[in-house]
Design a protein around this motif. Structure first.
Motif, PDB file in Angstrom:
ATOM      1  N   TYR A 154       0.818  -1.205   0.000  1.00 25.84           N
ATOM      2  CA  TYR A 154       0.000   0.000   0.000  1.00 25.84           C
ATOM      3  C   TYR A 154       0.859   1.265   0.000  1.00 25.84           C
ATOM      4  N   VAL A 155       1.967   1.236   0.728  1.00 30.90           N
ATOM      5  CA  VAL A 155       2.868   2.393   0.759  1.00 30.90           C
ATOM      6  C   VAL A 155       3.492   2.616  -0.622  1.00 30.90           C
ATOM      7  N   ALA A 156       3.841   1.538  -1.321  1.00 29.82           N
ATOM      8  CA  ALA A 156       4.404   1.666  -2.669  1.00 29.82           C
ATOM      9  C   ALA A 156       3.414   2.340  -3.612  1.00 29.82           C
ATOM     10  N   ILE A 157       2.139   1.961  -3.506  1.00 30.22           N
ATOM     11  CA  ILE A 157       1.111   2.600  -4.334  1.00 30.22           C
ATOM     12  C   ILE A 157       1.018   4.090  -4.013  1.00 30.22           C
ATOM     13  N   ALA A 158       1.025   4.410  -2.714  1.00 27.54           N
ATOM     14  CA  ALA A 158       0.937   5.813  -2.295  1.00 27.54           C
ATOM     15  C   ALA A 158       2.123   6.623  -2.808  1.00 27.54           C
ATOM     16  N   MET A 159       3.337   6.063  -2.714  1.00 29.83           N
ATOM     17  CA  MET A 159       4.534   6.769  -3.181  1.00 29.83           C
ATOM     18  C   MET A 159       4.461   7.042  -4.674  1.00 29.83           C
ATOM     19  N   GLN A 160       3.976   6.068  -5.438  1.00 32.95           N
ATOM     20  CA  GLN A 160       3.871   6.262  -6.883  1.00 32.95           C
ATOM     21  C   GLN A 160       2.897   7.391  -7.209  1.00 32.95           C
ATOM     22  N   ILE A 161       1.786   7.441  -6.486  1.00 34.04           N
ATOM     23  CA  ILE A 161       0.790   8.479  -6.747  1.00 34.04           C
ATOM     24  C   ILE A 161       1.344   9.857  -6.391  1.00 34.04           C
ATOM     25  N   PHE A 162       2.045   9.963  -5.263  1.00 37.43           N
ATOM     26  CA  PHE A 162       2.619  11.246  -4.867  1.00 37.43           C
ATOM     27  C   PHE A 162       3.647  11.740  -5.883  1.00 37.43           C
ATOM     28  N   GLN A 163       4.355  10.822  -6.531  1.00 38.27           N
ATOM     29  CA  GLN A 163       5.402  11.188  -7.486  1.00 38.27           C
ATOM     30  C   GLN A 163       4.879  11.390  -8.906  1.00 38.27           C
ATOM     31  N   ASP A 164       3.625  11.092  -9.146  1.00 32.72           N
ATOM     32  CA  ASP A 164       3.035  11.206 -10.479  1.00 32.72           C
ATOM     33  C   ASP A 164       2.661  12.668 -10.746  1.00 32.72           C
ATOM     34  N   LYS A 165       3.413  13.308 -11.619  1.00 37.06           N
ATOM     35  CA  LYS A 165       3.184  14.724 -11.925  1.00 37.06           C
ATOM     36  C   LYS A 165       2.567  14.921 -13.308  1.00 37.06           C
ATOM     37  N   ALA A 166       2.013  13.865 -13.877  1.00 39.07           N
ATOM     38  CA  ALA A 166       1.421  13.954 -15.207  1.00 39.07           C
ATOM     39  C   ALA A 166       0.171  14.831 -15.190  1.00 39.07           C
ATOM     40  N   PRO A 167      -0.175  15.463 -16.330  1.00 36.70           N
ATOM     41  CA  PRO A 167      -1.403  16.274 -16.396  1.00 36.70           C
ATOM     42  C   PRO A 167      -2.643  15.462 -16.015  1.00 36.70           C
ATOM     43  N   LYS A 168      -2.665  14.194 -16.442  1.00 35.32           N
ATOM     44  CA  LYS A 168      -3.731  13.282 -16.057  1.00 35.32           C
ATOM     45  C   LYS A 168      -3.113  12.160 -15.229  1.00 35.32           C
ATOM     46  N   PRO A 169      -3.054  12.332 -13.905  1.00 36.48           N
ATOM     47  CA  PRO A 169      -2.398  11.327 -13.060  1.00 36.48           C
ATOM     48  C   PRO A 169      -3.065   9.962 -13.190  1.00 36.48           C
ATOM     49  N   LEU A 170      -2.269   8.939 -12.911  1.00 39.85           N
ATOM     50  CA  LEU A 170      -2.771   7.570 -12.983  1.00 39.85           C
ATOM     51  C   LEU A 170      -3.937   7.362 -12.023  1.00 39.85           C
ATOM     52  N   PHE A 171      -3.747   7.752 -10.771  1.00 39.82           N
ATOM     53  CA  PHE A 171      -4.783   7.660  -9.744  1.00 39.82           C
ATOM     54  C   PHE A 171      -4.971   9.039  -9.104  1.00 39.82           C
ATOM     55  N   PRO A 172      -6.175   9.347  -8.627  1.00 37.95           N
ATOM     56  CA  PRO A 172      -6.361  10.602  -7.886  1.00 37.95           C
ATOM     57  C   PRO A 172      -5.468  10.645  -6.644  1.00 37.95           C
ATOM     58  N   ARG A 173      -5.085  11.830  -6.244  1.00 47.42           N
ATOM     59  CA  ARG A 173      -4.156  11.975  -5.126  1.00 47.42           C
ATOM     60  C   ARG A 173      -4.733  11.431  -3.822  1.00 47.42           C
ATOM     61  N   TRP A 174      -6.065  11.507  -3.666  1.00 47.51           N
ATOM     62  CA  TRP A 174      -6.665  11.026  -2.424  1.00 47.51           C
ATOM     63  C   TRP A 174      -6.464   9.530  -2.256  1.00 47.51           C
ATOM     64  N   VAL A 175      -6.260   8.797  -3.365  1.00 46.60           N
ATOM     65  CA  VAL A 175      -6.026   7.359  -3.276  1.00 46.60           C
ATOM     66  C   VAL A 175      -4.710   7.072  -2.552  1.00 46.60           C
ATOM     67  N   ALA A 176      -3.736   7.968  -2.679  1.00 54.11           N
ATOM     68  CA  ALA A 176      -2.469   7.798  -1.965  1.00 54.11           C
ATOM     69  C   ALA A 176      -2.686   7.891  -0.452  1.00 54.11           C
ATOM     70  N   TYR A 177      -3.418   8.905  -0.021  1.00 49.68           N
ATOM     71  CA  TYR A 177      -3.705   9.031   1.415  1.00 49.68           C
ATOM     72  C   TYR A 177      -4.545   7.853   1.900  1.00 49.68           C
ATOM     73  N   PHE A 178      -5.438   7.405   1.065  1.00 46.01           N
ATOM     74  CA  PHE A 178      -6.264   6.254   1.417  1.00 46.01           C
ATOM     75  C   PHE A 178      -5.404   5.017   1.639  1.00 46.01           C
ATOM     76  N   ASN A 179      -4.438   4.764   0.757  1.00 47.55           N
ATOM     77  CA  ASN A 179      -3.564   3.606   0.912  1.00 47.55           C
ATOM     78  C   ASN A 179      -2.712   3.706   2.169  1.00 47.55           C
ATOM     79  N   LEU A 180      -2.258   4.902   2.513  1.00 43.68           N
ATOM     80  CA  LEU A 180      -1.496   5.073   3.748  1.00 43.68           C
ATOM     81  C   LEU A 180      -2.370   4.783   4.966  1.00 43.68           C
ATOM     82  N   TRP A 181      -3.621   5.217   4.910  1.00 48.47           N
ATOM     83  CA  TRP A 181      -4.541   4.948   6.020  1.00 48.47           C
ATOM     84  C   TRP A 181      -4.782   3.449   6.167  1.00 48.47           C
ATOM     85  N   ILE A 182      -4.933   2.745   5.060  1.00 51.56           N
ATOM     86  CA  ILE A 182      -5.123   1.300   5.110  1.00 51.56           C
ATOM     87  C   ILE A 182      -3.893   0.633   5.716  1.00 51.56           C
TER      88      ILE A 182
END
Length: 237
Positions: A154-182
């Motif tokens: 879950y932390v790996a998923i969150a790190m990838q989302i935080f580092q994704d700076k694309a105009p259309k990110p792979l996942f919404p940023r809230w999904v990163a916080y969600f994975n950290l909470w899990i």
């Protein structure tokens, strides 16, 4: 227009995505309806009570655990589906995607072994109660104690989302916080081996119910967000 190969790739990824709800349904049927192992047998049961549990419900426990083992194998394909989409963002050195995939596969193996151990407990319920209880305890502790692979995934998923700076990110940023909470909600499972009574046991609120509910919610969230990412990928072809 997408080629035949691209359409096949899209269908393959969608199949891997659907492994998540299939896994949840299989676990619910196997452990809740058939084996009746959820709610879990209390950790404070005596050897005689545990032996009686397996003697009175031998066949239903065996069938339920068989289903649980079969559907647990779907965890690895689902992790592979997430990894493929993470690679879109990471490029040619997808270390976070690989970390997520490896730990997802380890988590699948850990759960599979736990169910196998419980199946061994149900294999010969006529053995001495102390032996059945020891195997039973081993299965339940194996099911909940090995939290690190899941948290790392879950932390790996969150790190990838935080580092994704694309105009259309792979996942919404809230999904990163969600994975950290899990990941945080899973930490108490590491101490279920210390308690037989109270909220931190393998049948307690903090030791079992909160991480289990969080686990189910994680699959639902990642299922829908992964489907969206795959469709976005297909539309960009």
């Amino acid at each position: 227009m997408p080629t035949h190969q691209q359409n096949s790739r899209f269908k393959n990824q969608m199949f891997h995505t659907w492994c998540a709800p299939l896994y949840i349904v299989g676990i619910l049927v196997g452990l809740v309806l058939v084996a009746r192992f959820i709610p879990p047998p209390p950790a404070y049961l005596t050897a005689e009570q545990v032996a009686a549990l397996y003697q009175e419900n031998t066949m239903s426990i065996r069938i339920g655990l068989f289903l649980a083992m079969a559907f647990t194998s779907l965890l690895a394909p689902f992790s592979a589906g997430i990894a493929v989409q993470m690679m879109r963002s990471e490029g040619d050195r997808p270390v976070l995607a690989m970390t997520q995939l490896i730990n997802g596969a380890i988590g699948s193996l850990v759960l599979l072994i736990a169910f196998m151990i419980m199946m061994i407990a149900a294999f010969d319920p006529s053995r001495p109660p102390e032996i059945t209880k020891a195997i039973h305890d081993m299965g339940w502790l194996m099911l909940l104690l090995p939290f690190p692979p899941f948290c790392i995934q879950y932390v790996a998923i969150a790190m990838q989302i935080f580092q994704d700076k694309a105009p259309k990110p792979l996942f919404p940023r809230w999904v990163a916080y969600f994975n950290l909470w899990i990941a945080i909600s899973f930490l108490p499972t590491g101490i279920v081996g210390f308690f037989k009574i109270g909220p931190f046991t393998w049948h307690g609120l903090i030791g079992f119910w909160i991480p289990t509910i969080s686990y189910a919610i994680w699959f639902m969230v990642m299922f829908f967000t992964l489907r969206t990412a795959i469709r976005q990928d297909q539309n960009e072809l």
